[in-house]
Design an enzyme around this catalytic site. Structure first.
Site, PDB file in Angstrom:
ATOM      1  N   GLU A  98       0.817  -1.219   0.000  1.00 26.29           N
ATOM      2  CA  GLU A  98       0.000   0.000   0.000  1.00 26.29           C
ATOM      3  C   GLU A  98       0.850   1.268   0.000  1.00 26.29           C
ATOM      4  O   GLU A  98       1.719   1.459   0.872  1.00 26.29           O
ATOM      5  CB  GLU A  98      -0.925   0.005   1.223  1.00 26.29           C
ATOM      6  N   HIS A 103      -0.978   3.487   4.715  1.00 22.83           N
ATOM      7  CA  HIS A 103      -2.009   4.257   4.023  1.00 22.83           C
ATOM      8  C   HIS A 103      -2.092   5.647   4.639  1.00 22.83           C
ATOM      9  O   HIS A 103      -1.903   5.806   5.837  1.00 22.83           O
ATOM     10  CB  HIS A 103      -3.370   3.542   4.146  1.00 22.83           C
ATOM     11  N   THR A 138      -6.146   2.568  -5.487  1.00 22.57           N
ATOM     12  CA  THR A 138      -5.929   1.135  -5.264  1.00 22.57           C
ATOM     13  C   THR A 138      -6.799   0.288  -6.185  1.00 22.57           C
ATOM     14  O   THR A 138      -6.345  -0.726  -6.721  1.00 22.57           O
ATOM     15  CB  THR A 138      -6.237   0.775  -3.800  1.00 22.57           C
ATOM     16  N   ASP A 178       1.052  -0.043  -5.104  1.00 14.96           N
ATOM     17  CA  ASP A 178      -0.154   0.224  -5.898  1.00 14.96           C
ATOM     18  C   ASP A 178      -0.229   1.644  -6.450  1.00 14.96           C
ATOM     19  O   ASP A 178      -0.698   1.864  -7.560  1.00 14.96           O
ATOM     20  CB  ASP A 178      -1.418  -0.103  -5.101  1.00 14.96           C
TER      21      ASP A 178
END
Length: 688
Positions: free
Chosen positions: A261, A422, A305, A481
């Site tokens: 992430e 994140h 994402t 991502d």
């Protein structure tokens, strides 16, 4: 002077005067927002002039409606319109700060699929100065409340509101004409929303977006089987022969797709305060049996994402607005990796994500893609201390996923989606094992802490694979991502990277994300080929020995000598080993300087390739054209065949424990190997 002041005062005390004042104040606050809250890339006197005047036509039209009304209603209507429009502007400021784009109808429609845990992010994004956009509304209310301006309740000659409405339309026409002269085909051929806003304004963009969304919906209903013909012809004419040296080297192997992430490539080998931020990933990156790519780019749009997943498993680009997983994931026909590997090689497929199943509409999109299992938050032990932001902390998530991985019939295709790294990059103190950076940007400084935590979780997971022997018969694919730090944090990026005057060109180069393919015995090394997420599926299929010649895929094998190294970004920009395009500027990729030598022909050739592929991919999704594509040996996925209900999934997994079962658990006489998983997650220690 007194006469002039009195004249102005008298004019403002008329309804027309109040409307003009409201338009002026709205225009001033919009310019403030354009200049300080957005990054529109305004260059030259024409663009500056258009940015200044573009709020006027629409607001004159909207506020002018109040002139058709009588008395007090006129003022109340104007204030309501002003307030609602300002709320929309305010919302766009918050969204733009993190995603460098504007809100769209598609995005709002799908907001229910991504709303979980957004509160923390919004609080992290908010700045006190954002509320200044409400100042014009407050000023107008105060002027009326303290009778500085008195309401004019006299009947207005009907010619005045008609004249104002006509003037607004004429001004918009002039605005559009001037904009088209500076940027031809502005509304018919653009992939960057910033262009429409800087030339025509945010409100016009909203109308444009609604019209485009309506047209897109109509396209799907009107699509016919012959529409796929041009797509198939393009695929045939541009087919890239895969690298035969690597064809089938991973045939029959398990595949792990590990989603890193928000991790950017510059974190690989990056040190902060004398400490490696990602030591475990660094080790994998440099191993002889890892194919590592140092020029691999994220290519996501608004879907972030979701776009990355779409590209990775379908080799289709995300949409210009919103997320295709949300808008089309439930209804469209796909030919995705899980279904392809199931039908071609008997793979079991599973996705693992420690958040609610509805996030990004995964619970529906995964059925369309042919995933056998979707292990979402319903399958994991939930505890407040286990979660951060958008789901379970990575160490706990990966450790708890082991119980399901060992039950999957082999060979399997398993995707694990981490979330701790994140935005807004917050981590409780007991999990912090590296100091924050000192850029002074609160959004950025926690990034190394969550990235370091992510790396530790990967180290623990890879150690478990080795302990169980899964490392010997599995191919592990790790990828970032999308970006973690947006281009709204240039000062912080300048300090982190050491690049003085970090600009748009640098930001394009820093869209690189990690991409590694690790497998025992694989001929590895660091590959400098330029590519992106759109190329992952063709690359993996070749390694697994699956022929993709007749498939609709917009990427190509990264290991092929024929692979195009022009990497398209969703907004129509691109990067290649020689040329980088950002907006209307072409840079020399090696020097970072504006490339004045590149010919008009070369510019058109590169830009046309990018826009053609983006447009064709959009046509496939918007028209649901894969329902018309006949892939030899492939059966269209029937969504009704899949259920992600926990009781159903556990029942199916239990069947796989039979004596001759292929799962890790069955091969170990149904003795769990989860106890071999070692983690230092403090939350689990305290549980014990």
């Amino acid at each position: 002077m007194k006469r002039i002041t009195k004249g102005i005062s008298n004019f403002l005390n008329t309804r027309l005067g109040f409307v003009i004042l409201a338009v002026v104040l709205y225009t001033l606050k919009t310019i403030y927002a354009y200049e300080t809250k957005f990054n529109l890339g305004v260059k030259g006197s024409i663009q500056t002039f258009l940015m200044i005047i573009n709020p006027i036509p629409v607001m004159l039209l909207l506020f002018g409606i109040s002139l058709y009304m009588k008395g007090r209603k006129s003022y109340i209507f104007l204030l309501i319109i002003d307030f609602l429009d300002t709320v929309w502007l305010f919302s766009n400021i918050l969204y733009y700060r993190e995603f460098s784009d504007f809100l769209t109808m598609v995005l709002i429609k799908g907001s229910g699929s991504v709303s979980n845990n957004l509160g923390k992010s919004i609080l992290g994004i908010l700045k006190p100065s954002d509320f200044l956009v409400f100042i014009d509304v407050i000023i107008l209310i105060l002027l009326l409340a303290f009778h500085v301006i008195k309401m004019d309740v006299k009947r207005l000659n009907w010619r005045i509101p008609v004249l104002i409405s006509s003037l607004a339309v004429l001004l918009f026409g002039a605005n559009l004409t001037l904009a088209e002269s500076d940027r031809s085909q502005l509304l018919t051929r653009t992939f960057d929303n910033n262009y429409i806003v800087k030339y025509l304004g945010l409100n016009v963009f909203n109308v444009y977006d609604m019209v485009k969304t309506t047209q897109t919906n109509a396209v799907k209903s009107q699509a016919k089987s012959s529409d796929i013909d041009s797509i198939e012809k393009y695929m045939k004419d541009n087919y890239v022969q895969p690298n035969v040296e690597y064809t089938g080297v991973a045939k029959g192997k398990n595949v792990f797709i590990i989603h890193l992430e928000s991790l950017q490539q510059f974190m690989i080998d990056y040190k902060w305060d004398g400490q490696e931020v990602t030591p475990n990933l660094n080790k994998i990156y440099h191993e002889d049996d890892t194919l590592s790519f140092d020029n691999f780019f994220n290519q996501v749009g608004q879907g972030k994402t979701a776009d990355a997943e779409l590209m990775l498993e379908n080799s289709l680009f995300g949409l210009p607005e919103g997320s295709a997983m949300v808008t089309d994931g439930t209804t469209n026909t796909f030919q995705a990796a899980p279904a392809i590997l199931d039908q071609e090689a008997g793979y079991t497929s599973a996705s693992f994500h420690g958040d609610v199943p509805s996030f990004w509409n995964r619970d529906n999109a995964y059925k369309s893609w042919g995933y056998d299992y979707f292990f979402s938050s319903n399958y994991y032990k939930e505890k407040k201390s286990y979660n951060v932001g958008y789901g379970m902390k990575d160490k706990i998530f990966l450790r708890d996923s082991a119980q399901y991985i060992e039950q999957l019939p082999q060979p399997f295709y398993a995707k694990l989606i981490t979330v701790t790294n994140h935005y807004p990059y917050t981590l409780d103190k007991k999990n912090q094992t590296i100091e924050k950076t000192d850029t002074g940007d609160k959004t950025v400084d926690g990034y190394v802490q969550t990235a370091h935590y992510l790396d530790q979780s990967i180290g623990e997971f890879m150690a478990w694979l080795k302990e169980t022997g899964l490392d010997k018969n599995s191919m592990v694919v790790l990828y970032g991502d999308h970006y973690g730090i947006s281009n709204n944090h240039k000062k912080a990026m300048s300090k982190l990277t050491g690049i003085k005057g970090f600009n748009e060109f640098n930001d394009a180069q820093y869209q690189r994300v990690p991409f590694m393919i690790h497998m025992d015995g694989l001929k590895g090394g660091i590959n400098h080929t330029y590519g992106g997420e759109i190329d992952v599926l063709p690359t993996l299929l070749n390694l697994l020995g699956v022929d993709n010649k007749n498939m609709v895929q917009f990427g190509s094998d990264l290991l092929s000598s024929e692979h195009s190294q022009v990497v398209a970004f969703r907004n129509g920009n691109f990067v290649s080993p020689t040329v980088t395009k950002v907006g209307g500027t072409y840079y020399n990729t090696k020097t970072g300087k504006v490339d004045k030598k590149i010919s008009k022909t070369e510019k058109e050739k590169l830009s046309n390739r990018v826009t053609t592929e983006l447009s064709l991919s959009d046509r496939v999704i918007n028209g649901d054209l894969l329902r018309f594509h006949k892939l030899p040996g492939f059966t269209t996925v029937n969504k009704k065949d899949y259920s992600y209900k926990k009781s159903t999934a556990l029942k199916e997994l239990k069947k796989a424990r039979k004596k001759n079962g292929t799962s890790l658990l069955a091969q170990n006489d149904n003795k769990s190997m989860v106890d071999l998983y070692q983690t230092d997650a403090p939350e689990l220690s305290s549980d014990k």
